[in-house]
Motif scaffolding. Structure first.
Motif, PDB file in Angstrom:
ATOM      1  N   GLY A 204       0.721  -1.190  -0.146  1.00 10.33           N
ATOM      2  CA  GLY A 204       0.018  -0.328   0.244  1.00 10.33           C
ATOM      3  C   GLY A 204       0.376   1.439  -0.172  1.00 10.33           C
ATOM      4  N   ARG A 205       2.512   1.268  -0.802  1.00 11.68           N
ATOM      5  CA  ARG A 205       2.875   2.389  -0.551  1.00 11.68           C
ATOM      6  C   ARG A 205       3.698   2.466  -1.576  1.00 11.68           C
ATOM      7  NH1 ARG A 205       4.841   1.197   4.933  1.00 11.68           N
ATOM      8  NH2 ARG A 205       2.746   0.721   4.873  1.00 11.68           N
ATOM      9  N   CYS A 206       4.407   3.440  -1.908  1.00 10.93           N
ATOM     10  CA  CYS A 206       5.563   2.867  -3.288  1.00 10.93           C
ATOM     11  C   CYS A 206       6.416   3.527  -2.736  1.00 10.93           C
ATOM     12  CB  CYS A 206       5.161   4.380  -4.371  1.00 10.93           C
ATOM     13  SG  CYS A 206       6.686   4.653  -5.879  1.00 10.93           S
ATOM     14  N   GLU A 282      -0.845   8.974 -10.185  1.00  7.91           N
ATOM     15  CA  GLU A 282      -1.532   7.740 -10.371  1.00  7.91           C
ATOM     16  C   GLU A 282      -2.537   7.391  -9.034  1.00  7.91           C
ATOM     17  OE1 GLU A 282      -1.127   4.202 -12.590  1.00  7.91           O
ATOM     18  OE2 GLU A 282      -2.659   4.523 -13.782  1.00  7.91           O
ATOM     19  N   LYS A 283      -2.038   6.525  -8.738  1.00  6.53           N
ATOM     20  CA  LYS A 283      -2.748   6.051  -7.109  1.00  6.53           C
ATOM     21  C   LYS A 283      -2.233   7.181  -6.088  1.00  6.53           C
ATOM     22  CE  LYS A 283      -3.165   1.495  -9.081  1.00  6.53           C
ATOM     23  NZ  LYS A 283      -2.301   0.096  -8.904  1.00  6.53           N
ATOM     24  N   LYS A 284      -1.611   8.004  -6.006  1.00  6.95           N
ATOM     25  CA  LYS A 284      -1.062   8.523  -4.887  1.00  6.95           C
ATOM     26  C   LYS A 284      -0.821   7.881  -3.622  1.00  6.95           C
ATOM     27  CE  LYS A 284      -3.915  12.768  -6.012  1.00  6.95           C
ATOM     28  NZ  LYS A 284      -2.539  13.632  -6.412  1.00  6.95           N
ATOM     29  N   LEU A 285       0.119   6.533  -3.766  1.00  5.99           N
ATOM     30  CA  LEU A 285       0.258   5.666  -2.823  1.00  5.99           C
ATOM     31  C   LEU A 285       1.068   6.328  -1.940  1.00  5.99           C
ATOM     32  CD1 LEU A 285       1.203   2.555  -4.629  1.00  5.99           C
ATOM     33  CD2 LEU A 285      -1.140   2.985  -2.895  1.00  5.99           C
ATOM     34  N   PRO A 286       1.711   6.649  -0.831  1.00  9.60           N
ATOM     35  CA  PRO A 286       2.575   7.397   0.470  1.00  9.60           C
ATOM     36  C   PRO A 286       3.657   6.590  -0.165  1.00  9.60           C
ATOM     37  CG  PRO A 286       0.611   6.556   1.810  1.00  9.60           C
ATOM     38  CD  PRO A 286       0.453   5.636   0.551  1.00  9.60           C
ATOM     39  N   LEU A 287       4.963   7.701  -0.026  1.00 11.08           N
ATOM     40  CA  LEU A 287       6.066   6.716  -0.295  1.00 11.08           C
ATOM     41  C   LEU A 287       7.188   6.812   0.646  1.00 11.08           C
ATOM     42  CD1 LEU A 287       6.595  10.563  -2.710  1.00 11.08           C
ATOM     43  CD2 LEU A 287       6.054   7.965  -2.891  1.00 11.08           C
ATOM     44  N   VAL A 288       8.045   6.271  -0.064  1.00  5.70           N
ATOM     45  CA  VAL A 288       9.393   5.721   1.239  1.00  5.70           C
ATOM     46  C   VAL A 288      10.091   6.071   0.117  1.00  5.70           C
ATOM     47  CG1 VAL A 288      10.746   4.207   2.797  1.00  5.70           C
ATOM     48  CG2 VAL A 288       7.398   4.485   2.667  1.00  5.70           C
TER      49      VAL A 288
END
Length: 480
Positions: A204-206, A282-288
């Motif tokens: 659930g993240r990028c 596109e999906k605006k997943l949270p970033l790490v």
């Protein structure tokens, strides 16, 4: 008719058993200089004292590399490519070749914004680099005093925390892996262990890997998230790999799992605008943010890219179609670059883990801790000197197994010796203080951005001397 060279050597060995060495060399040279092999190139390589061994085309005397030597006039003459002299092209196909030559100037992708993460350009960035060997003893003593004064009130001893992750357990105990591979696996395992401990390792993240190289760290992140426990969530997973060079033997192309997106951007971090990367918007997943041995200024560029430019919003306008990562940008009516397809950039930043190295390659303009230095009465001149002094922490201390082709980062400059002034142990200690002072400036930057940061020795020094990991998570956790 010529005898094969192995037959010649056999005869020489039979008749001249005590002189085979020199005679073998002489026979080899004379044989190779006699004539080219059938269907081989007729170009004589002077440096190697033999004819080229490349296959020549049918009815031709020379191979494609040496086709410019053709004098018979049959067919089209080959000329040196005007874009890259390392290869040749048929003269009658030049225009067609120029349109597809790999050395042609390519259109910039949508996420390329020149020097967006470079930092402000001021007069100090043009400061002439001075070697430590050019400084007098008084100047060096002044620098050492300034270093110790600036370090007052800062944490000097770093915590040792070597972690591991079960996803790499099998590979760590695989006897087929050599010493170099085992060294990197240990580091990757510890980095994943720290990410797990901070709650950054999950779906659930990028994950944005800066300085990705072959993409091994992203590979193991993906492997760690393929467990049954993580797959139950059915959440999407994105892995964005950023590398400025073209890399061979990439591993990210081997992953084709459903719900997982691997994407590689070939761009310098200095020019990367994450808010315009179509995948992230596109999906605006949270970033790490992650990185393993992000050399010198690349760490500062990555911090600014992740925490400053990633959240910049664009002007409200109708959404565009999604572009491929390598698709060139199209001009708009305002003359600017075409923006990402939706809204105003990617999701929030959940944290980062970056293994640091090569502080001697830092640059004042790119450095994110300028304010930290200025508050301590230090400037560009001191920063430049401390960067050079940081090489003392590892100069001459690398064991044999940490040198050579397996080294991920450039070795530090080892010519700035200070003879008769400081002992080797004192220089090593001062070098580590310089590294930590530069890293504390980065922690100060993260704190100003609302993050809690920490410096940890994540692996033992016998694995790598560059063994400090920078981790950060938001002071106020984002709501899911």
């Amino acid at each position: 008719m010529f005898l094969p060279v192995n037959h010649v050597v056999f005869l020489l060995r039979w008749y001249f058993p005590h002189s085979i060495g020199p005679l073998k060399a002489a026979a080899f040279v004379s044989y190779n200089m006699a004539a080219p092999e059938p269907s081989r190139c007729c170009f004589f390589v002077q440096k190697k004292k033999r004819f080229c061994k490349m296959v020549a085309g049918k009815g031709r005397k020379y191979c494609g590399e040496h086709a410019t030597m053709e004098e018979d006039g049959s067919g089209s003459r080959r000329i040196v490519c005007p874009l890259d002299p390392k290869h040749t092209v048929s003269e009658d196909k030049l225009q067609k070749h120029l349109k597809k030559c790999n050395s042609r100037e390519k259109a910039k992708p949508v996420y390329f914004v020149e020097n967006i993460n470079a930092g402000s350009a001021d007069g100090d960035e043009t400061l002439r680099q001075v070697s430590l060997s050019e400084l007098s003893r008084t100047e060096l003593e002044t620098l050492v005093d300034k270093l110790k004064t600036a370090f007052k009130g800062l944490q000097c001893d770093l915590e040792d925390s070597v972690q591991s992750h079960p996803a790499l357990h099998h590979e760590l105990h695989n006897p087929k892996n050599g010493d170099s591979a085992h060294k990197h696996l240990k580091q990757q395992s510890s980095i994943l262990g720290h990410m797990e401990e901070l709650g950054l390792l999950g779906r659930g993240r990028c994950f944005v890997e800066f300085g990705a190289g072959r993409g091994k760290l992203s590979h193991w992140i993906h492997e760690a998230l393929k467990t049954c426990e993580h797959l139950k969530t059915c959440e999407d997973l994105q892995l964005l790999l950023v590398e400025r060079c073209s890399t061979r033997f990439k591993v990210d192309g081997k992953h084709q799992d459903a719900g997982v997106q691997f994407e590689r951007l070939q761009v310098d971090i200095q020019h990367l605008d994450l808010s315009k990367v179509p995948l992230l918007c596109e999906k605006k997943l949270p970033l790490v943010g992650v990185g393993k041995h992000l050399c010198g200024a690349a760490t500062d560029l990555a911090l600014r890219c992740l925490l400053e430019t990633a959240g910049q919003s664009e002007e409200e306008e109708p959404p565009h179609k999604r572009l491929r990562p390598s698709e060139p940008s199209e001009p708009r009516s305002g003359g600017g670059l075409r923006s990402a397809p939706t809204g105003c950039g990617p999701g929030p930043v959940l944290g980062l883990t970056v293994a640091l190295c090569c502080h001697h390659r830092c640059d004042w303009r790119h450095y994110v801790g300028q304010q930290f230095f200025l508050q301590r009465g230090l400037g560009a001149r001191e920063f430049s000197a401390f960067c050079r002094m940081s090489s003392w922490a590892t100069c001459g201390l690398r064991p044999t197994n940490q040198r050579g082709d397996g080294e991920e980062h450039e070795p530090a400059e080892e010519t700035d010796a200070v003879n008769g002034f400081l002992s080797a142990s004192e220089r090593e200690q001062l070098g580590r203080l310089c590294k930590q002072l530069i890293d504390h400036g980065r922690c100060h930057f993260l704190q100003m951005k609302g993050f809690s940061s920490k410096l940890t020795r994540y692996i033992s020094s016998d694995v790598t001397l560059e063994n400090v990991l920078l981790t950060a998570v938001p002071l106020t956790p984002h709501s899911s």
